[in-house]
Each structure stands twice: as structure tokens, then as C-alpha cells.
Write an enzyme that holds these catalytic residues in place. Structure first.
Site, PDB file in Angstrom:
ATOM      1  N   TRP A 252       0.834  -1.211   0.000  1.00  0.00           N
ATOM      2  CA  TRP A 252       0.000   0.000   0.000  1.00  0.00           C
ATOM      3  C   TRP A 252       0.861   1.250   0.000  1.00  0.00           C
ATOM      4  O   TRP A 252       0.374   2.353  -0.262  1.00  0.00           O
ATOM      5  CB  TRP A 252      -0.968  -0.002   1.193  1.00  0.00           C
ATOM      6  CG  TRP A 252      -0.332   0.174   2.544  1.00  0.00           C
ATOM      7  CD1 TRP A 252       0.485  -0.699   3.183  1.00  0.00           C
ATOM      8  CD2 TRP A 252      -0.479   1.295   3.437  1.00  0.00           C
ATOM      9  NE1 TRP A 252       0.859  -0.215   4.416  1.00  0.00           N
ATOM     10  CE2 TRP A 252       0.284   1.013   4.599  1.00  0.00           C
ATOM     11  CE3 TRP A 252      -1.177   2.502   3.375  1.00  0.00           C
ATOM     12  CZ2 TRP A 252       0.374   1.894   5.681  1.00  0.00           C
ATOM     13  CZ3 TRP A 252      -1.090   3.375   4.461  1.00  0.00           C
ATOM     14  CH2 TRP A 252      -0.318   3.065   5.591  1.00  0.00           C
TER      15      TRP A 252
ATOM     16  N   LYS B 202       4.378   1.895  16.126  1.00  0.00           N
ATOM     17  CA  LYS B 202       5.440   1.731  15.131  1.00  0.00           C
ATOM     18  C   LYS B 202       5.493   2.917  14.157  1.00  0.00           C
ATOM     19  O   LYS B 202       6.556   3.364  13.757  1.00  0.00           O
ATOM     20  CB  LYS B 202       5.205   0.434  14.355  1.00  0.00           C
ATOM     21  CG  LYS B 202       6.308   0.063  13.386  1.00  0.00           C
ATOM     22  CD  LYS B 202       5.948  -1.211  12.621  1.00  0.00           C
ATOM     23  CE  LYS B 202       7.019  -1.573  11.622  1.00  0.00           C
ATOM     24  NZ  LYS B 202       6.580  -2.638  10.714  1.00  0.00           N
ATOM     25  N   GLN B 203       4.329   3.389  13.756  1.00  0.00           N
ATOM     26  CA  GLN B 203       4.254   4.484  12.776  1.00  0.00           C
ATOM     27  C   GLN B 203       2.920   5.195  12.938  1.00  0.00           C
ATOM     28  O   GLN B 203       2.054   4.740  13.664  1.00  0.00           O
ATOM     29  CB  GLN B 203       4.378   3.939  11.358  1.00  0.00           C
ATOM     30  CG  GLN B 203       3.186   3.126  10.904  1.00  0.00           C
ATOM     31  CD  GLN B 203       3.430   2.402   9.588  1.00  0.00           C
ATOM     32  OE1 GLN B 203       4.124   1.407   9.555  1.00  0.00           O
ATOM     33  NE2 GLN B 203       2.861   2.900   8.515  1.00  0.00           N
TER      34      GLN B 203
ATOM     35  N   GLU C 197       1.677  -1.642  13.298  1.00  0.00           N
ATOM     36  CA  GLU C 197       1.760  -3.107  13.313  1.00  0.00           C
ATOM     37  C   GLU C 197       2.209  -3.658  14.667  1.00  0.00           C
ATOM     38  O   GLU C 197       2.349  -4.872  14.822  1.00  0.00           O
ATOM     39  CB  GLU C 197       2.706  -3.575  12.198  1.00  0.00           C
ATOM     40  CG  GLU C 197       2.104  -3.345  10.825  1.00  0.00           C
ATOM     41  CD  GLU C 197       3.093  -3.581   9.689  1.00  0.00           C
ATOM     42  OE1 GLU C 197       2.625  -3.820   8.568  1.00  0.00           O
ATOM     43  OE2 GLU C 197       4.315  -3.504   9.931  1.00  0.00           O
TER      44      GLU C 197
END
Length: 768
Positions: free
Chosen positions: A359, A602-603, A490
Site C-alpha cells: 500500500w 510503530k508508525q 503493526e
């Protein structure tokens, strides 16, 4: 500590001094590519120390069987990998019959590597003292042609420094290669023929299972003291190897040069029976031109690329080097010539992520290609997804969805899902939203609506059907919920009601309904064709709307924020600042169980939604969410710093925005995530471009027009970039005192700068 051995330079990546510990990292950093193929910066001569060999061909892959335990229902059968291709770069070098190997030399002096990004070539030079006491100077220059994208060229120069020497070169082709990354140690290649014809050699091989036929080829010539040496090489062929031996008595201080042209012809572009003839044809073109002329042609091709895509930064050479490194690799990875190809997160620099499409392309890559190429390149990226719509419907069907619901794969080569981690394959379904968002983003930016009635509406219908079926009605909440997902973060698996996933699901449905109405009103023939083909009825779309209207979003009244998912506040909320630095990066230090129970992100997750849909929220809401979530974010995804840099710039927190920019632009150069030897982070490089243009430049599309709200980090004197907006080229130059806009177009153009309307005239600079 981050690595810090790359010398700061505006146009080149430079390493000085030979260090065996850095070889694998440098093989990634100095990688070269031309959109059709690429290779890690492995040495041409043999090297017996630790190395990660890698040559890759765009679109050539192998379906490596999935390793999975007892639960197989709906599981992808394979994990596709762009595989290590037969190597053409190898040259064994012997000085007085002893092989040159930097791992066994007694001294390596004046070692220097340079990746010249301005002109698109890689060069290595050094002086080596060998065990036999001979000292030689070596200079090896290499590039992959942007003009003839099936061929690359090497100029390998050897000068004896400590006496006369017999210099022997054995340039070779080798198909006996293996992958670093393999599930079952399968044999990926089958070599079918090894040919040697004078100064040319060919190896024909095909991939197992996928049966891509390839011809790896080379042609070499020798030069001594500036003059061509007419020498018929000795030939040696083996089952998977062919080499030619050239020998030259070389006086001290004189130079012997081997020129080697090599590359691949592939059945993706030629008939399988004609690969050798195609190789001979491209070799004829390359050798007729010669190395120097092709190198000049390479510089011209890159000058044309930089003319449009360069970003200049004045007063901060590390920031300048960082952004050019990112732009260079983006252009090496994807040129837009071939709509069958896409952008792998590692490009041609390593094997992690299989070289497949994620993606990332739609969420991060598309804006760069829309703005720095013509819109046809971006349209090809969208066409790639349309071409895979039937596979996306198949993917959803395998998981139990029906009626044409489409789930685009997390990882793919040909449209089939081929990711083999269940928490991502089954649960990271927000990727479907990124595909729809890219369609919206493309039209918003280019003004080209034709993609939607031609292709995009079918994609949107499949995605909307998926979201309708994936949501379930909660009697308790009296809302629609989406259970058992993994959001962009994630470090959270199998959660309920990830806010970003729920939000993009609602948006996708509403956007599809809007486009259905628009196509019905303006493109009635397409509307009839599409609704007939998809068997779409008003009863079905009413059900979609009900899901969108009643979607549940987790929210904390106490904190006044949307929660990343149900139960986020139940975690032990210790910020990253209070985390022991020795525990970082947590993905390399902690068990997965511990990570999942932690609050660490994580992000960008909630903040990813605020980035995509910033017009839906006030700046105060952004600030509140940024202040809550960023302190828990470990930025252990390459896609994290760029989004946070854009958000921080919007909030006018320039020190923070600048720190995030440096992190994203030098993520690989300084090896923030301690993994650069595995390959580079190509898609996050597109995010770096966004962090300047959308972050510091404040570029947005508002009411169908460009808008800028520029800011400048205090470390910079000025910066500039160009964008192609609807076939009009705009150059934006921002300094502390003023913004200068220059329009290259046939007619005037109006835009907004700091909220004020500005009308630009063609060919004139407008100062504000």
C-alpha cells in the site's frame, strides 16, 4: 549511535577508507538501477569476506512456498520474491597469477567509493597491497543505462605501482546464484544453455514455476596504455558459468583497462526463442557507442530527470544530500515506462519484503510521481491496480467474502495476495482504503476524471462491497464495528475498531457513492456498463450507506481524542522518553508478546488519518492528537518520520519537523533502524519528498487550486522544488525573506499563498 561514515556532499554519496564491517551496508547505499533492473553495489572482483550479492530484474519473481503451521484456510500459498538473478558484473582479477581479493590484501589504501547522483554512476578506487607484495591501483566505474535499459557497463582499470606485472582479467557470467531470503531453500533458477562466441557470452536460464525466460549476456574488450588490444580471449564454460580470460603484460605506472557490457533480455519483453538475438542487438548498440559515449548519454538522461525532480536546499549539505539520495533512488526504481511494474519497498537494493508491491505505493509513492513526472506515469500506477481487480475479488473470496467484494493484497506481484504473516495478510485491511484514496488523490491533483468512469469506479465498488461485508452491527453499541484488525501500527495485532481503519472504511463508502452519482450524471454509458457488469442495485448501495452513517469510532471524552482502538487507554502508558535507550529498537530487543502489550506505536496510525483527511479536522484537534500519540511513537517504521514531519510543520513546530525530516531523509544514510545492509527503504523516500513539498512548502489542493503555506527550518537559507500541476510546471523558491513562484505554462494560473490569491503569468517570477 547511528552510522556516520558517509561524507556530506550535495551531489554524491561518498565513502573513504576500507572497512570490512561496512561492506554490506555500502552495498545497499551505493546500489544502482534503471527501472528495468538493478543491483547492489557488490565488488566486481571476487571478495571472500561477508557480502550480500544481489542483482534483480524488474517483474521477474518466484513464488516461494509459504511456511505455515496447522491453520491454512484462506492462507496465501506462496510468498512472491524478486529473486537474485544471474550475475553479469563479475571479473576475477589476477596480478602475477595471484587473485585480487580485498579481504586478503595486506593493505588497502586511498579507498574511495562514490555514487554520483547527478550523472548516475558508481565508482570505486583504491590501492591494494597483495600477499605477493605487488601493489596495484584499481578504479572501477559502473552504471546501468537509463537510455538502453537492458544493458549496463563497467570500466575496470588496473595500474601496477610496485613493478611490472602480468594483469589477467576473467570477466564471467554466473547463474549458480542463491537468494539470501528463501523459505525452503528451493532452486529458483534452471540454467538451460551456456554459450560463448568470441568476445561475447550468454547464459539462458528460466525461473522455476513462473518460467520467466532470461538471457544474461556480456561482451568485453581490452585496452592498454590508451590503445585497444586486439586479443581473442580464452574461453571456459561450465554448467552454470562462462568466463573469458584476457592477459596483458603491464609496465609499472601503465594502465590496463577491461571494458565489460552486460545485462539481461527477458521473455517479458521478447519471444523466448529470440533472447540471444535481442542480447546481441543491444550489445551492438552499446559497443558501437562505446563506454565514454554511453556514460555521457547517462549523464544527459539524469540531467533531464533532475531538471524536473530536483529539490535544492541552501545552507545544509546533509539535508541536501539526504533529499537527493531519496529522489535518486526513486527514479532508479520506477521510471513509469512499464505499467506492469510497480514500486517495491526495497526497490532493487535487497530481498526483504520480496520486492513486491505494498500500500506504500498508493499512500506515499503516488504524490511524488504525480508531481515530478507527467500524469500518465501516475495513471499507470492506478492502472496496475485496475488490472488486478479480478485477483483482488479472488483474494476476498478466499477469505469468505462474496458478491464481487475486493480485498487488495498486502503484498503482490501479479494481484494475488502473497504475504505469509496472518496478522498482516488477514487483518491489515486498511490497505484497501489506500487504493481508493489514491484514486481520489489522482483526480484531485491532475484534474483527470476520465480514470474513474474508465477504470476507477469498478475498483471503488469492489472496495465498498468489502467494507460493507467486513463491518458487523453491534447490538450493544447500536453501531457498525470492524473487529479483528491490524492498523498501520503493526505493534498492535487483532484489535477491535482501529480508528483509522473504521474512518477510512466510512470514507471509502461515501466516496464511492459520490462517484456513482457523478458518473451517472455525466457518463451515462459508462454508468450503465459498470452497473450492469457489477450487478449493482440501489438496494445494495442503501445498505452501504447505512454502514457508513452508523460507523463506530472509539473516543475518550476525558482526553478529548479518538482512541487508536478499543482499550488503548488500558495500557500502561509510559512514553518513549521514559523508555531505556538500551531497549531500542524494541522490534530487535523485545518479544512480540511484550510489544503487543505495550503502548508503543510503530508508525503514524491515528495521525495517518489526520494526514489523509486533514480537511475533516481542525488544527486544534490535530494538535491534541499529535501531542497525545507522538510521545508513544517509536518510529520503527520507515514510513513514520515523514508523516510526523508534515504534521509538525503544519503545527509550526519547526524544530520537531526538521528533526523528523532529517530522520526520514537520512534514514538509510545514517542507518537509523540498524538494518540498512538488508536494502534501502524506497517508498519512505517518497515520504521524504512529501515532507518538504507538503510539510515545509505547505502545498495542498484547495477548491481545485494549488495552495501553499511555506515555512523554512532555521538551519536553511532557502529551498526550492518544482511540481507539474495539470501540465503546468511551477517552480517554488522559499527563503526566510520571500517566496518566489515561476510558472512555465502557456496561460496564467491563480493559486493561494498564505491564504492570499496570487495570479502567476507565464515565464515571469512572482515575488511575495
Amino acid at each position: 549511535m547511528n552510522q556516520d561514515y558517509i561524507i556530506a556532499d550535495a551531489w554524491s554519496i561518498i565513502e573513504e577508507g576500507f572497512d570490512k564491517e561496512r561492506v554490506k551496508s555500502s552495498e545497499s547505499l551505493f546500489s544502482i538501477g534503471n527501472g528495468a533492473m538493478g543491483q547492489r553495489a557488490n565488488f566486481e572482483e571476487n571478495y571472500s569476506g561477508p557480502t550480500f550479492q544481489g542483482s534483480y530484474i524488474g517483474g521477474v519473481y518466484y513464488p516461494d512456498k509459504t511456511r505455515v503451521g496447522w491453520w491454512k484456510n484462506g492462507y496465501p500459498e506462496y510468498f512472491a520474491k524478486v529473486i537474485n538473478a544471474p550475475s553479469w558484473i563479475g571479473i576475477q582479477v589476477f596480478i602475477n597469477d595471484e587473485e585480487l581479493d580485498l579481504n586478503s590484501c595486506t593493505a588497502v589504501d586511498n579507498y574511495k567509493r562514490e555514487l554520483n547522483m547527478k550523472e548516475g554512476w558508481h565508482r570505486r578506487s583504491f590501492e591494494a597491497t597483495m600477499p605477493n607484495k605487488m601493489k596495484v591501483a584499481v578504479r572501477a566505474t559502473r552504471f546501468l543505462s537509463m537510455a538502453l535499459d537492458e544493458v549496463g557497463a563497467i570500466k575496470y582499470e588496473v595500474t601496477p605501482l610496485s613493478g611490472d606485472a602480468k594483469v589477467k582479467f576473467i570477466p564471467y557470467l554466473d547463474s549458480g546464484i542463491t537468494n539470501e531470503d528463501t523459505n525452503w531453500d528451493d532452486k529458483f533458477w534452471n540454467t538451460t544453455e551456456v554459450l560463448s562466441e568470441g568476445s561475447q557470452a550468454f547464459i539462458k536460464a528460466h525461473t522455476m514455476k513462473t518460467h520467466f525466460d532470461t538471457c544474461t549476456f556480456m561482451e568485453c574488450s581490452l585496452e592498454y596504455d590508451g590503445n585497444k588490444v586486439d586479443q581473442k580471449p580464452e574461453e571456459r564454460t561450465e554448467e552454470k558459468w562462462v568466463g573469458h580470460t584476457y592477459t596483458q603484460e603491464t609496465a609499472q605506472g601503465k594502465t590496463t583497462v577491461l571494458y565489460k557490457f552486460g545485462g539481461y533480455t527477458v521473455s517479458r519483453n521478447h519471444k523466448p526463442g529470440e533472447l540471444v538475438d535481442a542480447a546481441k542487438s543491444v550489445l551492438r548498440q552499446a559497443t558501437t557507442a562505446g563506454f565514454e559515449a554511453m556514460l555521457k548519454q547517462q549523464a544527459e538522461a539524469w540531467a533531464s530527470i533532475w531538471e524536473m525532480s530536483d529539490i535544492t536546499i541552501e545552507g545544509d549539505v546533509k539535508a541536501q544530500q539526504g533529499i537527493r539520495f531519496n529522489i535518486f533512488h526513486l527514479n532508479q526504481t520506477y521510471t513509469g515506462k512499464d505499467s506492469r511494474l510497480n514500486i517495491g519497498p526495497k526497490g532493487f537494493t535487497g530481498e526483504k519484503y520480496g520486492g513486491s508491491t505494498y500500500w506504500d505505493t498508493e499512500a506515499y509513492g503516488l504524490p511524488f510521481y504525480m508531481s515530478t513526472k507527467d500524469q500518465l506515469v501516475a495513471r499507470k500506477l492506478l492502472k496496475y491496480r485496475y488490472n488486478h481487480l479480478e485477483k483482488a475479488i479472488e483474494n476476498a473470496k478466499k477469505l469468505g467474502f462474496n458478491n464481487g467484494a475486493a480485498l487488495y493484497p498486502m503484498v503482490t506481484m501479479n494481484g494475488e495476495e502473497c504475504h505469509n504473516e496472518w496478522e498482516i495478510t488477514f487483518e491489515e485491511i486498511h490497505r484497501n482504503g489506500a487504493i481508493a484514496y489514491a484514486i481520489y488523490n489522482y483526480y484531485r491533483y491532475t484534474g483527470d476524471y476520465s480514470y474513474i468512469p474508465e477504470m476507477g469506479l469498478e475498483v471503488l465498488i469492489g472496495i465498498a462491497r468489502f467494507w460493507h461485508q467486513r463491518a458487523s452491527f453491534s447490538e450493544h453499541k447500536q453501531k457498525y464495528v470492524i473487529l479483528g484488525v491490524t492498523g498501520p501500527n503493526e505493534y498492535e495485532n487483532n484489535v477491535n475498531n482501529n480508528w483509522y481503519t473504521n474512518y477510512i472504511a466510512k470514507w471509502c463508502i461515501n466516496y464511492t457513492l459520490e462517484q456513482l452519482q457523478k458518473v451517472k450524471d455525466g457518463y451515462s454509458e459508462d454508468y450503465e456498463r459498470i452497473t450492469g457488469k457489477t450487478k449493482l442495485s440501489p438496494t445494495e448501495t442503501e445498505k452501504w450507506k447505512k454502514v457508513a452513517d452508523q460507523m463506530y469510532f472509539p473516543y475518550s471524552e476525558e482526553k478529548g481524542i479518538y482512541l487508536q482502538q478499543d482499550g488503548f487507554l488500558d495500557k500502561e502508558l509510559i512514553t518513549v522518553a521514559d523508555l531505556d535507550k538500551k531497549q531500542r529498537p524494541i522490534n530487535q530487543k523485545w518479544s512480540w508478546d511484550r510489544i503487543l502489550r505495550s503502548p508503543y506505536i510503530k508508525q503514524a496510525d491515528v495521525l495517518q488519518g489526520f494526514y489523509f483527511f486533514e480537511d475533516h479536522f481542525t488544527e486544534e484537534e490535530l494538535e491534541k492528537h499529535f501531542d497525545f500519540y507522538e510521545p508513544f511513537t517509536v518510529h520503527e517504521s520507515s514510513l513514520s518520520p515523514c508523516v510526523h514531519s508534515i504534521q509538525a510543520a503544519k503545527l509550526d513546530r519547526m524544530e520537531q519537523a526538521y528533526a523528523f525530516y532529517l530522520r526520514t531523509s537520512r534514514l538509510d544514510l545514517d542507518d537509523y533502524n540498524k538494518e540498512v545492509e538488508e536494502g534501502l527503504h524506497i517508498t519512505s523516500m517518497a515520504g521524504t519528498w512529501m515532507s518538504i513539498v507538503e510539510g515545509f512548502g505547505g502545498m495542498r489542493i484547495r477548491n481545485d487550486k494549488l495552495s501553499f503555506n511555506p515555512r523554512i527550518p532555521k538551519q536553511w537559507k532557502s529551498y526550492s522544488f518544482k511540481i507539474n500541476f495539470r501540465d503546468r510546471i511551477l517552480k517554488v523558491h522559499i527563503s526566510k525573506e520571500r517566496t518566489v513562484l515561476t510558472l512555465d505554462a502557456k496561460e496564467e494560473m491563480s493559486l493561494r499563498l498564505n491564504g492570499q490569491k496570487v495570479v502567476l503569468q507565464p515565464g515571469t517570477a512572482t515575488e511575495v
